[in-house]
Structure formats: C-alpha cells, structure tokens
Design an enzyme around this catalytic site. Structure first.
Site, mmCIF file in Angstrom:
data_model
loop_
_atom_site.group_PDB
_atom_site.id
_atom_site.type_symbol
_atom_site.label_atom_id
_atom_site.label_comp_id
_atom_site.label_asym_id
_atom_site.label_seq_id
_atom_site.Cartn_x
_atom_site.Cartn_y
_atom_site.Cartn_z
ATOM 1 N N HIS A 126 5.124 -8.768 22.091
ATOM 2 C CA HIS A 126 5.192 -10.236 22.216
ATOM 3 C C HIS A 126 4.056 -10.794 23.069
ATOM 4 C CE1 HIS A 126 7.216 -10.630 26.276
ATOM 5 N NE2 HIS A 126 7.776 -9.483 25.969
ATOM 6 N N ASP A 136 4.021 -8.288 31.127
ATOM 7 C CA ASP A 136 5.130 -8.449 30.173
ATOM 8 C C ASP A 136 4.811 -9.658 29.294
ATOM 9 O OD1 ASP A 136 7.501 -8.736 28.805
ATOM 10 O OD2 ASP A 136 8.710 -9.218 30.566
ATOM 11 N N GLU A 186 9.543 -14.259 22.467
ATOM 12 C CA GLU A 186 10.446 -13.142 22.780
ATOM 13 C C GLU A 186 11.309 -13.446 23.983
ATOM 14 O OE1 GLU A 186 11.659 -9.253 24.711
ATOM 15 O OE2 GLU A 186 10.524 -10.924 25.529
ATOM 16 N N GLU A 187 10.671 -14.043 25.001
ATOM 17 C CA GLU A 187 11.362 -14.265 26.286
ATOM 18 C C GLU A 187 12.472 -15.302 26.179
ATOM 19 O OE1 GLU A 187 11.040 -12.430 28.816
ATOM 20 O OE2 GLU A 187 9.036 -11.552 28.810
ATOM 21 N N ASP A 233 6.763 -2.733 24.649
ATOM 22 C CA ASP A 233 7.045 -3.706 25.706
ATOM 23 C C ASP A 233 7.053 -2.990 27.052
ATOM 24 O OD1 ASP A 233 7.815 -6.100 27.018
ATOM 25 O OD2 ASP A 233 9.208 -6.635 25.426
ATOM 26 N N HIS A 293 8.539 -9.639 35.685
ATOM 27 C CA HIS A 293 8.842 -11.071 35.818
ATOM 28 C C HIS A 293 8.490 -11.589 37.211
ATOM 29 C CE1 HIS A 293 11.524 -11.775 32.049
ATOM 30 N NE2 HIS A 293 10.501 -10.988 31.802
HETATM 31 CO CO CO Z 1 10.106 -10.122 29.780
HETATM 32 ZN ZN ZN Z 2 8.771 -8.254 27.433
#
Ligand code: CO
Ligand code: ZN
Length: 368
Positions: A69, A184, A214-215, A237, A329
């Site tokens: 992603h 990410d 995606e998130e 990922d 994150h």
């Molecule tokens: Co993420």
């Molecule tokens: Zn991810």
C-alpha cells in the site's frame, strides 16, 4: 545476486517517503511509483480507485499479484478557529501520544505545502496530574503562525487540507538501519518495485499493485484483486518488531535484522488473515533452499491487504511477507535495509518457483 541492492533500496525508500500520501491523497507518491515501475513492466495503469496496477509478463502459466500500500496515516483539517488554529481528525490509526510537539506539513487541496506545529503546553504551567494525561486527538491543534481564520485561508488552508508529520529518512548505526516516517508501507512499495526490477524469466505473469487506502480499511486491495483475479497474492507490509528494552521476548513478534517475516496469522484472535498454507510453505521452503534468513510471524493485532484479497471473488489464496519495523505508526519507524534486501531476494526466488503445475496441484488441489 544483485550488487548494491541495499543502496538502491535506500534511495528509492527515501524518494517515496519524501512526499506526503495520506489515504485517499496518494497522488504525489503514485507519480513516483509509475515512473519507477514503467521501464520494467509490460503494462501499467491507474484504476478508478487510484491503485497503480502493472504487469510484468512471464511465461503466462498463471497470475501472481504482489500488493503493497502506498498510503500512509495522516491528519485532516476539520475546522479553522477564529485565531487561525487548525483542528484535525486522524486518517488511519494514530497513537495520540505521538502528536503533541511535532512539526507537520500541511498540503492544501490545491497542492500547496504549509508548515505547522502541533502545539503543546509547556511543563511550567502544567499541574502534575496534567503532565501524565494523554491529550485526546480532538483537543489537539495545529499552529501555523497566523492570527486569524482569514490569514489561514489566504495561505490556502481549508477544511479538508491534509497533514503528515515532517520527518526526513536518515541512516543510523552501521548505515544499514534507517529511521523515518511512513515506512508503513512505503518500504513494502520499495520491496515490490525492486522485486519487479530484478525479476527475470518467471513462468507466471506478475501483477505489481501499489494499493490505496489500506490504512482506512484495505480498500484498494479489494477492488484491484477483483479486477486482476489472480491465482495467488502476496501482500508486502511492515510488521511489529518490539525487540527493545521493556518488552519481554514473547511479545516482540519479530526482531530487526533477522530477515523478512513470513506471516502465519494476524488480527485479534485470527480475525485478520490466516496465510494460505501452500503459500506459507512455498515461502519457507524457498528461504531455506536459497539460504535467505527469515522469521515466522504471528501478530495479535492489525492486518494487511492480504486479508481483503483473500476474501475477494470466490476466495484468492493469499500470504504476507513482512518487513520487521520498530515504532510503527510513529515518525521514527526504524528498520534494517538488509531485511528489505532479503525480502526482495525471497520474493524473486519464490516467483520463479511458481508454475502451472504448482498452481493446479499444490495451490488448488485439483482432484480430477
Ligand atoms: Co499501517
Ligand atoms: Zn501497512
């Protein structure tokens, strides 16, 4: 096999991370991805969701979909107060403890970049109990150094402007460790692009998809998997590496520098994704035969694009290859470029082992 791959990965990762791309606002990173993939694929297009779909033709014995992603978590401006302070709402899963005291880049709806900071009270005027409290995200604000709403609007900031934390990608330690924002899943995108660049003579056609949103619910993966209808899919990922002080070994999930992680299961109580056994076993066997270091991964929260792909159409066999990453994150995500290099090697070697015979007899267990 491939010389200078670590350096190549670093340059690409930095390029991808240097542009903001919160879910739904992936336009800038999408252009970079298209430029990187285009010389190495036979077909490439952008679908109606904004996914980049590319095809590297092999022998036509089947279709392998790789998915990574291109969106990252971000913030969206929801209100500008009379004094010109900006209130925001999260895009994706934030830990609100991360935000106070950060510098942010705001991107207006017409693409202008404005700098700001997430304000925080100095400790001097905080009561002791206040110092321990986590400020809820809806009480936080961005200060862009203006005096009024009109002044903010003059700069181009409106409701719907997006923001990310401003943070460069830099090398640490021996130069194989990097830290930055949005690994990410820009590291997944970099892994996928490098795999496509260096893959030759596969018996199957490889579909490399840089997915959107995606998130915020695995959205781009769902629609792209439907249109491609692959025989199998591998999501790439990040995963949790909590190999740091204060975390008992049983809760570390993975460690950085010990190779990419082959996913067995993720999501709370398995509610995310359980890897298709034939894909899991092919990844493990390939790593062993090629002497590529790897780890096995059971993650008890969170999931990847593989979860959505697996449930598309009548079910698509799916697995996940993860890059162990600390502090996911946050703006200081940290990983080993050698794990990325080994992920690329493993994906290439895996793709080359897939043929129509394996698809029909091992993956799909055609009986008659
Ligand atoms: Co993420
Ligand atoms: Zn991810």
């Amino acid at each position: 096999m491939v010389n200078g791959l670590v350096d190549e990965i670093y340059v690409l990762l930095k390029k991808l991370c240097d542009v903001p791309s919160p879910s739904g606002f992936e336009d800038e990173v999408r252009e970079i991805i298209i430029k990187e993939l285009e010389p190495h694929v036979d077909e490439i297009w952008v679908d109606s969701m904004g996914n980049v779909i590319s095809v590297k033709k092999g022998g036509g014995e089947g279709k392998l979909m790789l998915a990574a992603h291109m969106d990252e978590i971000g913030l969206m401006i929801r209100h500008i107060d009379k004094k010109g302070f900006l209130k925001f709402t999260p895009i994706g899963g934030w830990n609100e403890r991360i935000l106070p005291g950060q510098r942010v880049l705001i991107k207006t709806l017409n693409g202008k970049i404005i700098r700001g900071v997430v304000g925080i009270k100095p400790p001097h005027i905080m009561k002791p109990e206040e110092q321990k409290q986590v400020i809820p995200i809806h009480d936080l604000f961005i200060d862009i150094g203006v005096n009024s709403r009109e002044e903010a609007e003059k700069l181009g900031v409106t409701i719907g402007s997006i923001a990310v934390i401003e943070r460069d990608v830099v090398k640490l330690g021996n130069g194989k460790i990097v830290t930055g924002r949005a690994f990410d899943d820009k590291v997944g995108v970099a892994t996928m692009i490098e795999t496509i660049k260096h893959l030759k003579d596969a018996k199957i056609d490889v579909y490399a998809v840089a997915t959107v949103q995606e998130e915020v619910g695995l959205k781009g993966a769902r629609t792209s998997a439907y249109s491609i209808n692959p025989d199998l899919a591998i999501a790439i990922d990040v995963t949790v590496a909590s190999d740091v002080p204060g975390v008992p070994e049983e809760n570390q999930v993975t460690k950085i520098g010990k190779g990419p992680a082959i996913k067995i299961m993720d999501g709370r109580s398995g509610s995310g994704h359980i890897a298709h056994p034939a894909i899991r076993e092919l990844l493990i066997k390939t790593a062993q035969e090629e002497n590529i270091p790897y780890q096995l991964e059971v993650l008890t929260g969170g999931t990847t694009d593989a979860a959505a792909i697996q449930l598309t159409r009548s079910g698509i066999p799916a697995g996940t290859l993860s890059i162990p990453t600390r502090y996911i994150h946050s703006p200081i995500e940290l990983l080993s470029l050698e794990d990325v290099e080994n992920a690329v090697k493993l994906l290439i070697a895996t793709a080359k082992r897939i043929d129509s015979n394996w698809i029909n007899n091992v993956l799909k267990k055609k009986i008659k």
